[in-house]
Design an enzyme around this catalytic site. Sequence first.
Site, PDB file in Angstrom:
ATOM      1  N   ASN A  89     -10.344  -2.168  -2.262  1.00 14.71           N
ATOM      2  CA  ASN A  89      -9.816  -0.696  -1.626  1.00 14.71           C
ATOM      3  C   ASN A  89      -8.273  -0.486  -0.872  1.00 14.71           C
ATOM      4  OD1 ASN A  89      -9.651   0.253   1.571  1.00 14.71           O
ATOM      5  ND2 ASN A  89     -11.960  -1.118   2.311  1.00 14.71           N
ATOM      6  N   ASP A  94      -7.163   1.303   1.198  1.00 16.92           N
ATOM      7  CA  ASP A  94      -6.983   1.976   2.487  1.00 16.92           C
ATOM      8  C   ASP A  94      -5.480   1.623   3.433  1.00 16.92           C
ATOM      9  OD1 ASP A  94      -9.632   2.917   2.679  1.00 16.92           O
ATOM     10  OD2 ASP A  94     -10.220   0.760   4.318  1.00 16.92           O
ATOM     11  N   HIS A  95      -5.112   0.782   3.296  1.00 20.49           N
ATOM     12  CA  HIS A  95      -3.728  -0.016   3.870  1.00 20.49           C
ATOM     13  C   HIS A  95      -2.431   0.202   3.010  1.00 20.49           C
ATOM     14  CE1 HIS A  95      -6.030  -1.550   6.512  1.00 20.49           C
ATOM     15  NE2 HIS A  95      -6.614  -2.603   5.799  1.00 20.49           N
ATOM     16  N   ARG A 110       4.122   6.231   9.105  1.00 21.44           N
ATOM     17  CA  ARG A 110       5.341   8.124   9.211  1.00 21.44           C
ATOM     18  C   ARG A 110       4.275   9.212   9.269  1.00 21.44           C
ATOM     19  NH1 ARG A 110      11.001   5.425   8.660  1.00 21.44           N
ATOM     20  NH2 ARG A 110      10.367   4.414   9.963  1.00 21.44           N
ATOM     21  N   HIS A 144     -12.412   3.394   2.982  1.00 19.33           N
ATOM     22  CA  HIS A 144     -12.911   3.580   4.331  1.00 19.33           C
ATOM     23  C   HIS A 144     -12.492   4.720   4.980  1.00 19.33           C
ATOM     24  CE1 HIS A 144     -14.862   0.963   7.643  1.00 19.33           C
ATOM     25  NE2 HIS A 144     -15.040   2.420   7.687  1.00 19.33           N
ATOM     26  N   ARG A 201     -12.811   6.145   8.449  1.00 16.48           N
ATOM     27  CA  ARG A 201     -13.195   5.803   9.567  1.00 16.48           C
ATOM     28  C   ARG A 201     -12.980   7.117  10.914  1.00 16.48           C
ATOM     29  NH1 ARG A 201     -12.175   0.111  10.618  1.00 16.48           N
ATOM     30  NH2 ARG A 201     -13.346   0.641  12.599  1.00 16.48           N
ATOM     31  N   ARG A 203      -7.470   6.545  10.881  1.00 13.80           N
ATOM     32  CA  ARG A 203      -6.272   6.138  11.058  1.00 13.80           C
ATOM     33  C   ARG A 203      -5.615   5.576  10.111  1.00 13.80           C
ATOM     34  NH1 ARG A 203      -9.089  -0.103  12.760  1.00 13.80           N
ATOM     35  NH2 ARG A 203      -9.604   1.483  14.119  1.00 13.80           N
ATOM     36  N   HIS A 204      -6.550   5.546   8.973  1.00 13.24           N
ATOM     37  CA  HIS A 204      -5.755   5.505   7.927  1.00 13.24           C
ATOM     38  C   HIS A 204      -6.090   6.254   6.774  1.00 13.24           C
ATOM     39  CE1 HIS A 204      -8.933   2.911   6.967  1.00 13.24           C
ATOM     40  NE2 HIS A 204      -8.458   1.976   7.821  1.00 13.24           N
ATOM     41  N   GLU A 234     -16.512   3.597   1.733  1.00 13.90           N
ATOM     42  CA  GLU A 234     -17.223   3.263   3.337  1.00 13.90           C
ATOM     43  C   GLU A 234     -17.016   4.114   4.949  1.00 13.90           C
ATOM     44  OE1 GLU A 234     -14.788  -0.479   3.548  1.00 13.90           O
ATOM     45  OE2 GLU A 234     -15.637  -1.437   2.210  1.00 13.90           O
ATOM     46  N   THR A 250     -13.682  -3.608  11.158  1.00 11.86           N
ATOM     47  CA  THR A 250     -14.366  -3.837  10.818  1.00 11.86           C
ATOM     48  C   THR A 250     -14.759  -5.810  11.364  1.00 11.86           C
ATOM     49  OG1 THR A 250     -15.102  -2.307   8.500  1.00 11.86           O
ATOM     50  CG2 THR A 250     -16.622  -3.554   9.960  1.00 11.86           C
ATOM     51  N   GLU A 292     -24.046  -5.388   0.719  1.00 17.70           N
ATOM     52  CA  GLU A 292     -22.337  -6.268   0.726  1.00 17.70           C
ATOM     53  C   GLU A 292     -22.287  -6.746   2.165  1.00 17.70           C
ATOM     54  OE1 GLU A 292     -19.239  -3.371   1.214  1.00 17.70           O
ATOM     55  OE2 GLU A 292     -17.992  -5.341   1.218  1.00 17.70           O
ATOM     56  N   HIS A 339     -14.824  -8.556   2.547  1.00 17.09           N
ATOM     57  CA  HIS A 339     -14.239  -8.858   3.804  1.00 17.09           C
ATOM     58  C   HIS A 339     -13.517  -9.884   3.144  1.00 17.09           C
ATOM     59  CE1 HIS A 339     -12.776  -7.793   7.721  1.00 17.09           C
ATOM     60  NE2 HIS A 339     -13.539  -6.395   7.889  1.00 17.09           N
ATOM     61  N   GLY A 340     -11.947  -9.933   3.356  1.00 13.45           N
ATOM     62  CA  GLY A 340     -10.841 -11.503   4.552  1.00 13.45           C
ATOM     63  C   GLY A 340     -10.809 -11.920   2.450  1.00 13.45           C
ATOM     64  N   GLY A 395      -9.116  -5.798   0.262  1.00 13.83           N
ATOM     65  CA  GLY A 395      -8.518  -4.504   0.018  1.00 13.83           C
ATOM     66  C   GLY A 395      -7.400  -5.405   0.576  1.00 13.83           C
ATOM     67  N   HIS A 396      -6.729  -5.857   2.257  1.00 16.26           N
ATOM     68  CA  HIS A 396      -5.781  -6.260   2.861  1.00 16.26           C
ATOM     69  C   HIS A 396      -5.258  -7.029   2.164  1.00 16.26           C
ATOM     70  CE1 HIS A 396      -3.884  -8.267   5.836  1.00 16.26           C
ATOM     71  NE2 HIS A 396      -3.651  -6.862   6.170  1.00 16.26           N
TER      72      HIS A 396
HETATM   73  N1  PXP Z   1     -15.715  -4.029   2.616  1.00 17.01           N
HETATM   74  C1  PXP Z   1     -16.127  -3.481   3.971  1.00 17.01           C
HETATM   75  C2  PXP Z   1     -16.695  -3.270   4.661  1.00 17.01           C
HETATM   76  C3  PXP Z   1     -14.833  -3.303   4.318  1.00 17.01           C
HETATM   77  O1  PXP Z   1     -14.738  -2.774   5.548  1.00 17.01           O
HETATM   78  C4  PXP Z   1     -13.995  -3.595   3.799  1.00 17.01           C
HETATM   79  C5  PXP Z   1     -12.639  -3.683   4.665  1.00 17.01           C
HETATM   80  O2  PXP Z   1     -12.749  -2.270   5.185  1.00 17.01           O
HETATM   81  C6  PXP Z   1     -13.864  -4.525   3.116  1.00 17.01           C
HETATM   82  C7  PXP Z   1     -14.682  -4.621   2.644  1.00 17.01           C
HETATM   83  C8  PXP Z   1     -12.498  -5.208   2.381  1.00 17.01           C
HETATM   84  O3  PXP Z   1     -12.203  -6.233   3.237  1.00 17.01           O
HETATM   85  P1  PXP Z   1     -10.460  -6.721   2.890  1.00 17.01           P
HETATM   86  O4  PXP Z   1      -9.474  -5.765   3.214  1.00 17.01           O
HETATM   87  O5  PXP Z   1      -9.989  -7.700   4.238  1.00 17.01           O
HETATM   88  O6  PXP Z   1     -10.314  -6.985   1.794  1.00 17.01           O
END
Ligand code: PXP
Length: 244
Positions: A7, A9-10, A18, A43, A45, A49-50, A70, A101, A151, A191-192, A213-214
């Site tokens: 992912n 996104d970040h 910026r 994702h 949103r 925001r990203h 997403e 999320t 998921e 997630h996480g 992702g993060h």
């Molecule tokens: N799955 C879903 C549905 C999410 O919303 C996210 C965060 O955007 C992720 C996975 C990835 O999570 P993380 O960025 O914490 O790895």
Amino acid sequence: MIRLFVNVDHVATIREARRTIEPSPLKAALLAEKAGAQGITIHLREDRRHIQDNDVRIIRKGISTPLNLEMAPTQEMVNLALEIQPYQVSLVPEKRQEITTEGGLDVCSQEKRLSEIGEKINGRGILFSLFIDPDAKQVDASKRIKADSIEINTGKYTELESAEEIEAELERIRKSAKRADEKGLKVFAGHGLNYENVKAIAAIPEIEELNIGHFIVGQAVYGGMENAVTEMIRSIKMGRGQQS
Ligand code: PXP
């Protein structure tokens, strides 16, 4: 082998700090692919925001692996997905004020609406996935509305501190994965997740795709995207019992 969808996104979060053109989520996605990611997740949103609408178009065209989009189950997002046609749409709940999320979709309370969205998505040949908490009721509802996959939200598992609580949550994830698989749903998770906590998740045999992702983007700040993805794939293989 379990598939890793990265992912990005970040990368867009840093760019939007910026409101400029760098760093590029597409460039990061291409590096992730080069390092072995089997897919890219973004994702879009509602508050943008990203990731921006144009990122979705550019990444869809620019990558060579599947794109998992997403999004919240809203008319605006469905229209966009039908136009852009990603490989897969994953519906996630969205609250304006949340940082990320916060939980899975409550499929049970909105089966009719979500199944209508699913029909539209599937109608264009796009896979239809639902991000849910590890809960038998949500798994059963996902099957009833004919999702292709679920998921499982690993967010709670990654936040717990005591070994007992972690094991109890892992057991919920294992049971949900097994139940979904027995019903013919494909099983993903995310997630996480980081290099360590991903191992117990990768060890669950029914799970075939991870969205991360993060942590990967964070590690990329220190050592580059390719190294972060390579290291994550190594952890996933270790968890799966496929030492490389
Ligand atoms: N799955 C879903 C549905 C999410 O919303 C996210 C965060 O955007 C992720 C996975 C990835 O999570 P993380 O960025 O914490 O790895």
